[in-house]
Design an enzyme around this catalytic site. Structure first.
Site, PDB file in Angstrom:
ATOM      1  CD  GLU A  94     -20.594   3.772  -2.251  1.00 27.32           C
ATOM      2  OE1 GLU A  94     -20.428   4.866  -2.868  1.00 27.32           O
ATOM      3  OE2 GLU A  94     -19.678   3.458  -1.517  1.00 27.32           O
ATOM      4  CD  GLU A 125     -27.420 -15.840  10.766  1.00 23.46           C
ATOM      5  OE1 GLU A 125     -27.720 -17.046  10.390  1.00 23.46           O
ATOM      6  OE2 GLU A 125     -26.248 -15.193  10.590  1.00 23.46           O
TER       7      GLU A 125
END
Length: 311
Positions: A94, A125
């Site tokens: 963004e 992960e």
């Protein structure tokens, strides 16, 4: 399948985390009406801002440190797995349309790469080595800032990213949702937004995810304010890449200057659609090349450029 000592230890470790705690009072939540469940969720979410508020001094210190690095040309890098990693990628993505940053200035790394944005990448992960490789592929430098994000605060990918970054002299921030986390301990700036057990046991995309989003909003937005990417609360570095943003650009110039439509259109045309430059030509009464020079000399800070134009 016989449990291994490793799996047994991990289960015990997770069970000790507030974000993973089982809430017996919600054991029959599936028997409630939809409105009752929605009311419960809304009540749970209402406590998240207060948890963030308790960490504001640590958030502010981290932001100041990140902004100082970025002002010298460093990058902001988020690193996380699962929901935490996706939120980092979202926040980074963004920044270019909102603040006209180069896509390389704010980067989101998610364990497992881009595929992990839409699907689970098994085992990613759990790899600190993968985090080290991802940071090395970016060409990490001591001038960068790395924010590890993990609800549990123990995710190897996030902890590994922070440890590797710190070893290379980069600024490090650890954002977790449990107290006494390994992630916060590994970072120079530890932020622990303790939101407590989730409505659905262990579903940390809920309150923990909301808390992480709020903090990441602060890190990127306040950093950009500190870098002069806004004028007051106006997005003067907005990138006008579509009709909506072009209309927003005109409105921002109008709000900043009070000028009429014709003057605004002329200013935007003269400056190639650059909002900040257009505002400076109107308020500073300078031409477009002078506006561009003054902004370059002020590091893009419009207020400083306006002072220079008045001299």
């Amino acid at each position: 399948m016989t449990p291994t000592p490793e799996s047994t230890g991990l289960r015990a470790q997770l069970a000790s985390l507030p974000t993973e705690a089982f809430r017996p009072e919600l054991a029959e939540i599936d028997r409630l009406s939809t409105l009752e469940i929605a009311t419960l969720m809304n009540g749970e979410d209402a406590g998240v801002p207060a948890a963030v508020a308790r960490e504001l001094p640590r958030i502010a210190a981290a932001v100041d440190a990140v902004a100082e690095r970025m002002a010298r040309g460093g990058r902001l890098v988020y690193a996380g797995a699962g929901t935490a990693g996706r939120l980092g990628v979202l926040d980074a993505s963004e920044c270019p349309p909102t603040f006209n940053t180069d896509p390389a200035q704010v980067v989101g790394l998610v364990a497992g790469g881009r595929d992990a944005l839409v699907t689970s990448v098994e085992g990613a992960e759990d790899s600190a080595e993968l985090a080290r490789r991802d940071l090395d592929a970016l060409g990490l430098t001591a001038g960068d800032a790395v924010v590890g994000v993990s609800a549990s605060g123990r995710t190897p990918y996030a902890v590994g990213a922070v440890e590797h970054a710190r070893a290379h002299g980069a600024l490090t921030v650890g954002l977790a949702c449990n107290p006494g986390s390994a992630l916060a301990a590994a970072a120079e700036h530890g932020i622990e937004v303790v939101v407590g057990p989730e409505l659905i046991t262990g579903s940390t995309r809920l309150k923990a995810g909301t808390a992480q989003k709020l903090v990441l909003n602060m890190i990127s937005t306040i950093t950009m304010i500190r870098l002069g990417k806004t004028y007051g609360n106006l997005m003067v570095d907005v990138r006008a890449s579509n009709d909506k943003l072009r209309a927003r650009s005109r409105r921002i110039v109008a709000l900043a200057t009070g000028a009429g439509d014709d003057e605004i259109e002329a200013a935007l045309a003269a400056t190639g659609g650059e909002v900040k430059d257009a505002i400076l030509t109107i308020l500073g009464q300078v031409d477009a090349p002078t506006a561009a020079r003054l902004l370059a000399e002020s590091g893009g800070r419009l207020r400083e450029a306006l002072v220079a134009a008045a001299r």
